[in-house]
Motif scaffolding. Structure first.
Motif, PDB file in Angstrom:
ATOM      1  N   ALA A  15      46.048  48.578  33.178  1.00  0.00           N
ATOM      2  CA  ALA A  15      44.892  47.805  32.708  1.00  0.00           C
ATOM      3  C   ALA A  15      44.275  47.011  33.857  1.00  0.00           C
ATOM      4  O   ALA A  15      43.049  46.887  33.956  1.00  0.00           O
ATOM      5  N   SER A  16      45.121  46.477  34.741  1.00  0.00           N
ATOM      6  CA  SER A  16      44.599  45.712  35.879  1.00  0.00           C
ATOM      7  C   SER A  16      43.837  46.617  36.838  1.00  0.00           C
ATOM      8  O   SER A  16      42.850  46.187  37.448  1.00  0.00           O
ATOM      9  N   VAL A  17      44.280  47.878  36.988  1.00  0.00           N
ATOM     10  CA  VAL A  17      43.554  48.812  37.845  1.00  0.00           C
ATOM     11  C   VAL A  17      42.162  49.070  37.280  1.00  0.00           C
ATOM     12  O   VAL A  17      41.172  49.135  38.028  1.00  0.00           O
ATOM     13  N   VAL A  18      42.069  49.215  35.965  1.00  0.00           N
ATOM     14  CA  VAL A  18      40.749  49.351  35.330  1.00  0.00           C
ATOM     15  C   VAL A  18      39.908  48.113  35.595  1.00  0.00           C
ATOM     16  O   VAL A  18      38.715  48.196  35.926  1.00  0.00           O
ATOM     17  N   GLY A  19      40.530  46.932  35.468  1.00  0.00           N
ATOM     18  CA  GLY A  19      39.812  45.690  35.734  1.00  0.00           C
ATOM     19  C   GLY A  19      39.330  45.597  37.172  1.00  0.00           C
ATOM     20  O   GLY A  19      38.200  45.155  37.432  1.00  0.00           O
ATOM     21  N   LEU A  20      40.157  46.013  38.127  1.00  0.00           N
ATOM     22  CA  LEU A  20      39.745  46.007  39.525  1.00  0.00           C
ATOM     23  C   LEU A  20      38.576  46.961  39.761  1.00  0.00           C
ATOM     24  O   LEU A  20      37.663  46.657  40.541  1.00  0.00           O
ATOM     25  N   THR A  21      38.593  48.109  39.065  1.00  0.00           N
ATOM     26  CA  THR A  21      37.491  49.059  39.203  1.00  0.00           C
ATOM     27  C   THR A  21      36.193  48.478  38.655  1.00  0.00           C
ATOM     28  O   THR A  21      35.136  48.560  39.295  1.00  0.00           O
ATOM     29  N   VAL A  22      36.280  47.854  37.470  1.00  0.00           N
ATOM     30  CA  VAL A  22      35.096  47.243  36.872  1.00  0.00           C
ATOM     31  C   VAL A  22      34.592  46.093  37.739  1.00  0.00           C
ATOM     32  O   VAL A  22      33.391  45.957  38.008  1.00  0.00           O
ATOM     33  N   GLY A  23      35.520  45.235  38.176  1.00  0.00           N
ATOM     34  CA  GLY A  23      35.123  44.113  39.021  1.00  0.00           C
ATOM     35  C   GLY A  23      34.495  44.571  40.324  1.00  0.00           C
ATOM     36  O   GLY A  23      33.517  43.971  40.795  1.00  0.00           O
ATOM     37  N   ALA A  48      42.131  40.496  37.184  1.00  0.00           N
ATOM     38  CA  ALA A  48      42.802  41.772  37.413  1.00  0.00           C
ATOM     39  C   ALA A  48      43.857  41.657  38.500  1.00  0.00           C
ATOM     40  O   ALA A  48      44.922  42.284  38.424  1.00  0.00           O
ATOM     41  N   GLY A  49      43.593  40.845  39.525  1.00  0.00           N
ATOM     42  CA  GLY A  49      44.590  40.650  40.573  1.00  0.00           C
ATOM     43  C   GLY A  49      45.845  39.982  40.052  1.00  0.00           C
ATOM     44  O   GLY A  49      46.970  40.372  40.398  1.00  0.00           O
ATOM     45  N   VAL A  50      45.667  38.969  39.197  1.00  0.00           N
ATOM     46  CA  VAL A  50      46.827  38.274  38.619  1.00  0.00           C
ATOM     47  C   VAL A  50      47.628  39.233  37.732  1.00  0.00           C
ATOM     48  O   VAL A  50      48.861  39.284  37.803  1.00  0.00           O
ATOM     49  N   THR A  51      46.930  39.991  36.886  1.00  0.00           N
ATOM     50  CA  THR A  51      47.646  40.912  35.997  1.00  0.00           C
ATOM     51  C   THR A  51      48.300  42.047  36.784  1.00  0.00           C
ATOM     52  O   THR A  51      49.354  42.549  36.386  1.00  0.00           O
ATOM     53  N   LEU A  52      47.704  42.447  37.923  1.00  0.00           N
ATOM     54  CA  LEU A  52      48.332  43.471  38.758  1.00  0.00           C
ATOM     55  C   LEU A  52      49.675  42.974  39.291  1.00  0.00           C
ATOM     56  O   LEU A  52      50.681  43.683  39.247  1.00  0.00           O
ATOM     57  N   VAL A  53      49.686  41.746  39.796  1.00  0.00           N
ATOM     58  CA  VAL A  53      50.934  41.176  40.307  1.00  0.00           C
ATOM     59  C   VAL A  53      51.963  41.067  39.182  1.00  0.00           C
ATOM     60  O   VAL A  53      53.145  41.408  39.359  1.00  0.00           O
ATOM     61  N   LEU A  54      51.523  40.624  38.008  1.00  0.00           N
ATOM     62  CA  LEU A  54      52.434  40.493  36.870  1.00  0.00           C
ATOM     63  C   LEU A  54      52.998  41.852  36.464  1.00  0.00           C
ATOM     64  O   LEU A  54      54.210  42.003  36.239  1.00  0.00           O
ATOM     65  N   GLY A  55      52.128  42.869  36.366  1.00  0.00           N
ATOM     66  CA  GLY A  55      52.585  44.200  35.978  1.00  0.00           C
ATOM     67  C   GLY A  55      53.551  44.788  36.982  1.00  0.00           C
ATOM     68  O   GLY A  55      54.587  45.356  36.614  1.00  0.00           O
ATOM     69  N   LEU A  56      53.236  44.663  38.273  1.00  0.00           N
ATOM     70  CA  LEU A  56      54.135  45.183  39.304  1.00  0.00           C
ATOM     71  C   LEU A  56      55.476  44.463  39.271  1.00  0.00           C
ATOM     72  O   LEU A  56      56.534  45.081  39.455  1.00  0.00           O
ATOM     73  N   LEU A  57      55.438  43.156  39.041  1.00  0.00           N
ATOM     74  CA  LEU A  57      56.681  42.389  38.982  1.00  0.00           C
ATOM     75  C   LEU A  57      57.557  42.867  37.830  1.00  0.00           C
ATOM     76  O   LEU A  57      58.774  43.034  37.972  1.00  0.00           O
ATOM     77  N   LEU A  58      56.934  43.123  36.666  1.00  0.00           N
ATOM     78  CA  LEU A  58      57.697  43.618  35.516  1.00  0.00           C
ATOM     79  C   LEU A  58      58.326  44.977  35.808  1.00  0.00           C
ATOM     80  O   LEU A  58      59.494  45.220  35.481  1.00  0.00           O
ATOM     81  N   VAL A  59      57.556  45.868  36.434  1.00  0.00           N
ATOM     82  CA  VAL A  59      58.081  47.198  36.735  1.00  0.00           C
ATOM     83  C   VAL A  59      59.213  47.113  37.753  1.00  0.00           C
ATOM     84  O   VAL A  59      60.265  47.736  37.597  1.00  0.00           O
ATOM     85  N   VAL A  60      59.011  46.322  38.795  1.00  0.00           N
ATOM     86  CA  VAL A  60      60.036  46.213  39.831  1.00  0.00           C
ATOM     87  C   VAL A  60      61.314  45.611  39.260  1.00  0.00           C
ATOM     88  O   VAL A  60      62.424  46.075  39.531  1.00  0.00           O
TER      89      VAL A  60
END
Length: 489
Positions: free
Chosen positions: A273-281, A454-466
């Protein structure tokens, strides 16, 4: 067998019996892995950026980042080996970054104690170029052309590996066996690609050999984790082959707990979702910074429009903004610029849709349905010439007429509106070039907020996956440690 060793080892063991039909649906079965790997490779790129500077200043690759990146490559290789990178096994890949001894595909990279600070600046983009060309031909960017009699060219861009795996799959379908020679060649090309990936990922300084090491067991390396030979094992009775109760089975993949599975799924969803947000932004930022002219209007490209009738009109558009929905100030002013392609005086105006419909009743005109860079669609309305020229009417909210480019600007206002372009004297065969624009003062804040979120959610998503894939599972009692009650004092 090669006598030259390389610090990247890639192995694959072909299953003795492969299902004839399973390969037809493996593209569906690997979808969960593809979602996770998409996120992991984003993380791979980000932490490799950190590793680049660490090597540049210290000459060392941070061990935690190294192990994570090797794990991402190992996971990717297992999925490729299961699916259409090799089709070498029907055993479903485990969801883990760790080495799984009983899985038939393995990847290991020897940790370098020191790396060249100078090479890190050039090896991943300059020195690796010859290998990129070869790997592109092997695994995906090479293109095969076939030309038919009508001069239409059909392209195959799956690479030589994809072509060979497809041939092997068809043979498997009809004969029930995977040709060993094809498998060995496919493994050799995958091995070449993964060595280059490790080199480009800054994990090794040794230049990858221009050598096709074929076969399931890697002949171009030494095994990184050889078992101790019998003469060097500690004295004493051999260890029991049966693990104590509660200990994980040797060679089995660690199971993920329910909490880690939930974190993994949530992390993948949040990251995508954050990648979509980065694309839109990014698109909004491009509009604001790249398409805003000196007058402050975000402007479209010019489009040519024409009609054999007496007017070009827009479709009816409805505006409904205000304090109860979206503030009108967010939209600012709109602008339309029109110029006749033949140089004749042109008229452009904006009026209420009902008034335009009354004026053009019985008149031959064209409605512009959709505008594209190479294709504009129209809806023609039959009729005759208008009884009155457009400049003589008092229905226009804004209007402009004359030779050269004509511009109308108006504040966003509620209602049903229609734009009209005509010859200034009301004659037929109207042909113009036009562009539209808007001040859109809220656009700058919009892309800043979208990109930041989107940047904040990207960091959050990556942290969850890692955390889900890196955190070690709870270990049972060590097989080397006896319970206190069983110790001999």
């Amino acid at each position: 067998m090669s006598t030259t060793t390389y610090p990247v080892r890639v192995d694959g063991a072909l299953d003795d019996r492969l299902n004839r039909w399973l390969w037809l649906v493996k593209w569906v079965l690997v979808i969960p892995h593809l979602f996770v790997l998409a996120v992991l490779w984003i993380a791979f790129a980000l932490v490799s950026f950190v590793a680049f500077f660490a090597i540049l200043f210290t000459g060392r690759y941070p061990r935690g980042i190294f192990d994570f990146n090797v794990g991402v490559m190992r996971w990717t290789w297992r999925v490729q080996f299961y699916s259409y990178g090799a089709l070498g096994t029907d055993k479903y890949p485990p969801f883990t970054l760790r080495e799984v001894p009983d899985y038939p595909a393995h990847l290991e990279v020897k940790y370098p104690e020191h790396l060249s600070r100078g090479l890190v600046l050039v090896k991943w983009w300059l020195l690796a170029i010859p290998h990129y060309i070869v790997v592109g031909f092997f695994v995906g960017t090479g293109t095969w052309f076939a030309t038919q009699a009508d001069d239409r060219a059909w392209a195959w861009s799956g690479g030589l590996v994809g072509l060979l795996v497809l041939i092997a799959a068809i043979i498997l379908l009809f004969t029930g066996r995977y040709p060993r020679s094809v498998f060995d060649l496919v493994l050799g090309m995958n091995r070449w690609a993964l060595r280059v990936a490790a080199y480009a990922g800054l994990m090794v300084d040794q230049y990858p050999p221009f050598r096709l090491d074929m076969g399931g067991d890697d002949p171009g390396t030494t095994r990184l984790h050889e078992p101790l030979p019998p003469s060097t094992r500690p004295a004493g009775p051999p260890p029991s082959s049966t693990p104590p109760a509660g200990a994980p089975s040797p060679g089995s993949a660690p199971r993920m707990s329910a909490g880690r599975i939930v974190a993994l799924v949530l992390g993948v969803v949040v990251t995508l979702a954050s990648v979509v947000g980065l694309t839109v932004g990014g698109a909004l930022a491009w509009l604001d910074e790249g398409r805003r002219d000196s007058a402050g209007f975000v402007t479209s490209g010019q489009v040519a429009m024409s009609t054999s009738g007496y007017a070009l009109t827009s479709e009816r558009f409805t505006i409904d903004v205000g304090a109860t929905t979206v503030p009108r100030s967010w939209f600012g002013d709109a602008r339309l610029r029109v110029a006749s392609t033949g140089g004749a005086p042109v008229f452009v105006g904006l009026a209420r849709s009902a008034d335009v419909a009354t004026y053009l009743a019985g008149v031959g005109y064209t409605t512009v349905k959709a505008i594209g860079p190479n294709n504009t669609t129209y809806d023609d309305h039959a009729g005759g010439a208008p009884s009155t020229g457009p400049t003589a009417l008092h229905i226009w909210r804004v209007q402009a007429s004359g030779p050269g480019e004509q511009t109308i600007t108006w504040p966003v206002e509620n209602g049903d509106w229609t734009l009209v372009v005509m010859a200034a004297d009301g004659s037929g065969n109207v042909s113009v070039r036009a562009d539209v624009g808007a001040t859109a003062p809220a656009l700058e804040w919009a892309w800043i907020v979208v990109l930041a979120s989107a940047g904040v959610t990207l960091v959050l998503g990556l942290l969850l996956v890692v955390l889900a894939v890196v955190r070690p599972p709870k270990a049972g009692p060590s097989p080397l440690q006896a319970p206190p009650s069983a110790r001999v004092e």
